[in-house]
Design a protein around this motif. Structure first.
Motif, mmCIF file in Angstrom:
data_model
loop_
_atom_site.group_PDB
_atom_site.id
_atom_site.type_symbol
_atom_site.label_atom_id
_atom_site.label_comp_id
_atom_site.label_asym_id
_atom_site.label_seq_id
_atom_site.Cartn_x
_atom_site.Cartn_y
_atom_site.Cartn_z
ATOM 1 N N THR A 1 -3.155 32.489 -85.552
ATOM 2 C CA THR A 1 -4.508 31.955 -85.409
ATOM 3 C C THR A 1 -5.490 33.092 -85.146
ATOM 4 O OG1 THR A 1 -4.209 31.562 -83.057
ATOM 5 C CG2 THR A 1 -3.705 29.738 -84.527
ATOM 6 N N ASP A 2 -6.683 32.897 -85.651
ATOM 7 C CA ASP A 2 -7.741 33.889 -85.471
ATOM 8 C C ASP A 2 -8.748 33.305 -84.496
ATOM 9 O OD1 ASP A 2 -9.700 35.812 -85.614
ATOM 10 O OD2 ASP A 2 -9.689 35.928 -87.797
ATOM 11 N N ARG A 3 -8.726 33.785 -83.264
ATOM 12 C CA ARG A 3 -9.577 33.241 -82.212
ATOM 13 C C ARG A 3 -10.822 34.079 -81.966
ATOM 14 N NH1 ARG A 3 -8.554 28.167 -81.325
ATOM 15 N NH2 ARG A 3 -8.777 28.221 -79.100
ATOM 16 N N ARG A 4 -11.148 34.975 -82.910
ATOM 17 C CA ARG A 4 -12.404 35.730 -82.752
ATOM 18 C C ARG A 4 -13.566 34.755 -82.860
ATOM 19 N NH1 ARG A 4 -12.361 39.717 -87.458
ATOM 20 N NH2 ARG A 4 -11.207 37.967 -88.356
ATOM 21 N N LEU A 5 -14.585 34.985 -82.046
ATOM 22 C CA LEU A 5 -15.778 34.141 -82.093
ATOM 23 C C LEU A 5 -16.796 34.748 -83.038
ATOM 24 C CD1 LEU A 5 -16.108 33.241 -78.320
ATOM 25 C CD2 LEU A 5 -15.582 31.669 -80.191
#
Length: 66
Positions: A2-6
């Protein structure tokens, strides 16, 4: 993975190759998913949220992401 960058309006705009004001307009007209996080009144979305939204957008017609 998962890519949790905002991402802000600016990052979303770069991802879909439009101006940040266009992304703001999408949100104003209910075309953008609700933000995943709001900090000091500024909305942010997880990169995965944006990618899922892009994939489901009408007119996407199988365009590949960069």
């Amino acid at each position: 993975m998962t890519d949790r960058r905002l991402w802000s309006y600016k990052e979303i705009a770069a991802h879909i190759r439009v101006q940040p004001d266009t992304v703001r307009s999408y949100r104003k007209h209910g075309l953008l998913p609700p933000p995943d996080h709001v900090e000091s009144g500024k909305p942010f979305w997880y990169a995965d949220t944006v990618r899922a939204w892009v994939a489901s957008r009408p007119g996407n017609r199988g365009r590949r992401e960069s």
